[in-house]
Design an enzyme around this catalytic site. Structure first.
Site, PDB file in Angstrom:
ATOM      1  N   ASP A   1      25.909 -20.691  21.145  1.00  0.00           N
ATOM      2  CA  ASP A   1      25.412 -19.375  20.746  1.00  0.00           C
ATOM      3  C   ASP A   1      24.155 -19.656  19.931  1.00  0.00           C
ATOM      4  OD1 ASP A   1      24.783 -17.081  19.358  1.00  0.00           O
ATOM      5  OD2 ASP A   1      26.855 -16.549  18.908  1.00  0.00           O
ATOM      6  N   VAL A   2      22.998 -19.347  20.511  1.00  0.00           N
ATOM      7  CA  VAL A   2      21.734 -19.770  19.876  1.00  0.00           C
ATOM      8  C   VAL A   2      21.487 -19.113  18.520  1.00  0.00           C
ATOM      9  CG1 VAL A   2      20.539 -20.407  22.014  1.00  0.00           C
ATOM     10  CG2 VAL A   2      20.381 -18.043  21.159  1.00  0.00           C
TER      11      VAL A   2
ATOM     12  N   ASN B   1      15.258 -18.902  26.466  1.00  0.00           N
ATOM     13  CA  ASN B   1      15.413 -17.737  27.337  1.00  0.00           C
ATOM     14  C   ASN B   1      16.526 -16.789  26.890  1.00  0.00           C
ATOM     15  OD1 ASN B   1      15.469 -16.325  30.179  1.00  0.00           O
ATOM     16  ND2 ASN B   1      17.531 -17.119  29.850  1.00  0.00           N
TER      17      ASN B   1
ATOM     18  N   TYR C   1      14.575  -4.801  19.856  1.00  0.00           N
ATOM     19  CA  TYR C   1      14.198  -5.718  20.942  1.00  0.00           C
ATOM     20  C   TYR C   1      12.679  -5.972  20.940  1.00  0.00           C
ATOM     21  CZ  TYR C   1      14.042  -7.544  25.754  1.00  0.00           C
ATOM     22  OH  TYR C   1      13.849  -8.316  26.873  1.00  0.00           O
TER      23      TYR C   1
ATOM     24  N   GLY D   1      20.605 -19.776  27.560  1.00  0.00           N
ATOM     25  CA  GLY D   1      20.959 -18.569  28.314  1.00  0.00           C
ATOM     26  C   GLY D   1      20.805 -18.771  29.807  1.00  0.00           C
TER      27      GLY D   1
ATOM     28  N   SER E   1       8.621 -10.531  26.260  1.00  0.00           N
ATOM     29  CA  SER E   1       8.725  -9.377  27.157  1.00  0.00           C
ATOM     30  C   SER E   1       7.457  -8.553  27.018  1.00  0.00           C
ATOM     31  CB  SER E   1       9.927  -8.523  26.760  1.00  0.00           C
ATOM     32  OG  SER E   1       9.853  -7.256  27.374  1.00  0.00           O
TER      33      SER E   1
ATOM     34  N   LYS F   1      10.758  -9.531  20.317  1.00  0.00           N
ATOM     35  CA  LYS F   1       9.896 -10.123  21.336  1.00  0.00           C
ATOM     36  C   LYS F   1       8.458 -10.288  20.824  1.00  0.00           C
ATOM     37  CE  LYS F   1      12.987 -10.763  24.519  1.00  0.00           C
ATOM     38  NZ  LYS F   1      13.353 -12.130  24.915  1.00  0.00           N
TER      39      LYS F   1
ATOM     40  N   ARG G   1      23.256 -17.091  33.820  1.00  0.00           N
ATOM     41  CA  ARG G   1      22.971 -16.043  34.816  1.00  0.00           C
ATOM     42  C   ARG G   1      21.529 -15.559  34.643  1.00  0.00           C
ATOM     43  NH1 ARG G   1      24.452 -11.325  31.467  1.00  0.00           N
ATOM     44  NH2 ARG G   1      25.436 -12.266  29.662  1.00  0.00           N
TER      45      ARG G   1
ATOM     46  N   ILE H   1      12.633  -6.975  35.492  1.00  0.00           N
ATOM     47  CA  ILE H   1      13.226  -7.962  36.403  1.00  0.00           C
ATOM     48  C   ILE H   1      14.674  -7.565  36.710  1.00  0.00           C
ATOM     49  CG2 ILE H   1      13.668 -10.430  36.772  1.00  0.00           C
ATOM     50  CD1 ILE H   1      10.687  -9.816  36.167  1.00  0.00           C
TER      51      ILE H   1
HETATM   52  P1  NDP Z   1      20.896 -11.450  31.296  1.00  0.00           P
HETATM   53  O1  NDP Z   1      21.607 -10.476  30.446  1.00  0.00           O
HETATM   54  O2  NDP Z   1      21.050 -11.382  32.775  1.00  0.00           O
HETATM   55  O3  NDP Z   1      21.251 -12.947  30.819  1.00  0.00           O
HETATM   56  C1  NDP Z   1      21.145 -13.304  29.470  1.00  0.00           C
HETATM   57  C2  NDP Z   1      21.480 -14.763  29.301  1.00  0.00           C
HETATM   58  O4  NDP Z   1      21.391 -15.071  27.914  1.00  0.00           O
HETATM   59  C3  NDP Z   1      22.867 -15.100  29.760  1.00  0.00           C
HETATM   60  O5  NDP Z   1      22.864 -16.361  30.375  1.00  0.00           O
HETATM   61  C4  NDP Z   1      23.663 -15.118  28.458  1.00  0.00           C
HETATM   62  O6  NDP Z   1      24.719 -16.040  28.593  1.00  0.00           O
HETATM   63  C5  NDP Z   1      22.620 -15.631  27.478  1.00  0.00           C
HETATM   64  N1  NDP Z   1      22.872 -15.267  26.087  1.00  0.00           N
HETATM   65  C6  NDP Z   1      22.967 -14.047  25.537  1.00  0.00           C
HETATM   66  N2  NDP Z   1      23.208 -14.127  24.217  1.00  0.00           N
HETATM   67  C7  NDP Z   1      23.275 -15.458  23.919  1.00  0.00           C
HETATM   68  C8  NDP Z   1      23.503 -16.190  22.737  1.00  0.00           C
HETATM   69  N3  NDP Z   1      23.723 -15.592  21.561  1.00  0.00           N
HETATM   70  N4  NDP Z   1      23.508 -17.549  22.812  1.00  0.00           N
HETATM   71  C9  NDP Z   1      23.292 -18.169  23.981  1.00  0.00           C
HETATM   72  N5  NDP Z   1      23.080 -17.539  25.137  1.00  0.00           N
HETATM   73  C10 NDP Z   1      23.066 -16.187  25.100  1.00  0.00           C
HETATM   74  O7  NDP Z   1      19.358 -11.309  30.900  1.00  0.00           O
HETATM   75  P2  NDP Z   1      18.025 -11.668  31.690  1.00  0.00           P
HETATM   76  O8  NDP Z   1      18.228 -12.831  32.557  1.00  0.00           O
HETATM   77  O9  NDP Z   1      17.491 -10.420  32.243  1.00  0.00           O
HETATM   78  O10 NDP Z   1      17.088 -12.050  30.454  1.00  0.00           O
HETATM   79  C11 NDP Z   1      16.711 -13.370  30.124  1.00  0.00           C
HETATM   80  C12 NDP Z   1      15.569 -13.315  29.131  1.00  0.00           C
HETATM   81  O11 NDP Z   1      14.469 -12.598  29.712  1.00  0.00           O
HETATM   82  C13 NDP Z   1      15.916 -12.572  27.838  1.00  0.00           C
HETATM   83  O12 NDP Z   1      15.294 -13.196  26.757  1.00  0.00           O
HETATM   84  C14 NDP Z   1      15.320 -11.194  28.066  1.00  0.00           C
HETATM   85  O13 NDP Z   1      15.024 -10.558  26.866  1.00  0.00           O
HETATM   86  C15 NDP Z   1      14.068 -11.565  28.857  1.00  0.00           C
HETATM   87  N6  NDP Z   1      13.502 -10.467  29.607  1.00  0.00           N
HETATM   88  C16 NDP Z   1      14.211  -9.863  30.627  1.00  0.00           C
HETATM   89  C17 NDP Z   1      13.642  -8.801  31.324  1.00  0.00           C
HETATM   90  C18 NDP Z   1      14.348  -8.104  32.436  1.00  0.00           C
HETATM   91  O14 NDP Z   1      13.791  -7.113  32.946  1.00  0.00           O
HETATM   92  N7  NDP Z   1      15.497  -8.531  32.884  1.00  0.00           N
HETATM   93  C19 NDP Z   1      12.288  -8.319  30.999  1.00  0.00           C
HETATM   94  C20 NDP Z   1      11.654  -9.036  29.931  1.00  0.00           C
HETATM   95  C21 NDP Z   1      12.245 -10.057  29.270  1.00  0.00           C
HETATM   96  P3  NDP Z   1      26.193 -15.841  27.965  1.00  0.00           P
HETATM   97  O15 NDP Z   1      26.565 -14.421  28.192  1.00  0.00           O
HETATM   98  O16 NDP Z   1      27.001 -16.869  28.714  1.00  0.00           O
HETATM   99  O17 NDP Z   1      26.023 -16.217  26.527  1.00  0.00           O
END
Ligand code: NDP
Length: 247
Positions: free
Chosen positions: A63-64, A90, A155, A13, A142, A159, A16, A188
């Site tokens: 896709d994980v 992540n 969710y 992930g 989280s 977590k 972004r 975040i």
């Molecule tokens: P974003 O939505 O900004 O980014 C999520 C990332 O995960 C993207 O790069 C997306 O890439 C990837 N992703 C989603 N689904 C899949 C999948 N099935 N396979 C592979 N990649 C996947 O989220 P954040 O950066 O905010 O979150 C990152 C991590 O941090 C997550 O685990 C989230 O739960 C955790 N988190 C975030 C918080 C926050 O406040 N933002 C708070 C606590 C935890 P693509 O779309 O290209 O697949």
């Protein structure tokens, strides 16, 4: 001296948000980075950006939630770099709804991506990590996994599951010098939280002693520390990066 010189780091992930920030920070610290996600265009853009920082980069679409994709991610990494030092799980999604309204699909999608996705990647990498007798696994959980949250039973369960998984993996792999820790971000600023109403954000800020939202870099710095040699005596732990929200 770079903290991660020549280490090979796989970050799921990382197209972004927090994952992208982790990839940037690791690249700056000298790591060879494997970035991954489902969106191929973003993956290519990210590869160019990281190469611009002087890093060696491999981009693998995955896709994980699919075990075959997780296996392929690790296989491609080994073909190019012949080892894996760091695995950051992540990738994560939300599908929020009140329990009464939550569909089976919303439950399954979140559990399959966040929890099963973490299992899939660890499972795919473990043989290599054990063989190397070295490895750093860092799972992004989280604060919601610690506290629960109305509207996020799927969710929060995913977590909280990651925390149990982290501690069990830490116990299983410790004898092979593979550590496994979790990082629990608070609130975040990323795409994940961008849709929240301004009023809700103001209310949330009041619960944060440092009275600001976190940035992806705040989380990335903790992940780099746990991946570095400075953290070699730390395993099975959960570290909150939340401005003091949960204490
Ligand atoms: P974003 O939505 O900004 O980014 C999520 C990332 O995960 C993207 O790069 C997306 O890439 C990837 N992703 C989603 N689904 C899949 C999948 N099935 N396979 C592979 N990649 C996947 O989220 P954040 O950066 O905010 O979150 C990152 C991590 O941090 C997550 O685990 C989230 O739960 C955790 N988190 C975030 C918080 C926050 O406040 N933002 C708070 C606590 C935890 P693509 O779309 O290209 O697949």
């Amino acid at each position: 001296m770079s903290k991660l010189a020549n280490k090979v780091a796989v970050i799921t992930g990382s197209t972004r948000g927090i994952g992208a920030a982790i990839a940037r920070e690791m690249a700056r610290e000298g790591a060879r980075v494997v970035i991954s996600g489902r969106n191929q265009t973003r993956l290519q853009d990210m590869q160019k950006e990281l190469e611009g920082l002087g890093a060696e980069v491999l981009a693998v679409p995955a896709d994980v939630s699919k075990m075959d994709d997780a296996k392929n991610l690790i296989e491609k990494t080994l073909e190019k770099f012949e080892r894996i030092d760091i695995l950051v799980n992540n990738a994560g999604i939300t599908r929020d709804n009140l329990l009464m309204r939550m569909s089976e699909q919303e439950w399954d999608e979140v559990i399959n991506t966040n929890l099963k996705g973490t299992f899939n990647c660890i499972k795919a990498a473990t043989r290599q990590l054990m063989r190397q007798r070295y490895g750093r696994i860092i799972n992004i959980t989280s604060v919601v996994g610690l506290q629960g949250n109305a509207g996020q039973v799927n969710y929060a369960a995913s977590k909280a599951g990651i925390i149990g998984l982290t501690k069990s993996v830490a116990r299983e792999l410790a004898s092979r010098h593979v550590t496994c820790n979790a990082v629990a971000p608070g609130f975040i600023e990323t795409d994940m939280t961008a849709a929240l109403d301004e009023k809700i954000v103001e209310e949330l800020k009041k619960q944060i002693p440092l009275s600001r939202l976190g940035q992806p870099e705040d989380v990335a710095k903790m992940v780099v520390f746990l991946a570095s040699d400075d953290a070699s005596y730390i395993t099975g732990q959960v570290f909150n990066v939340d401005g003091g929200m949960v204490m």
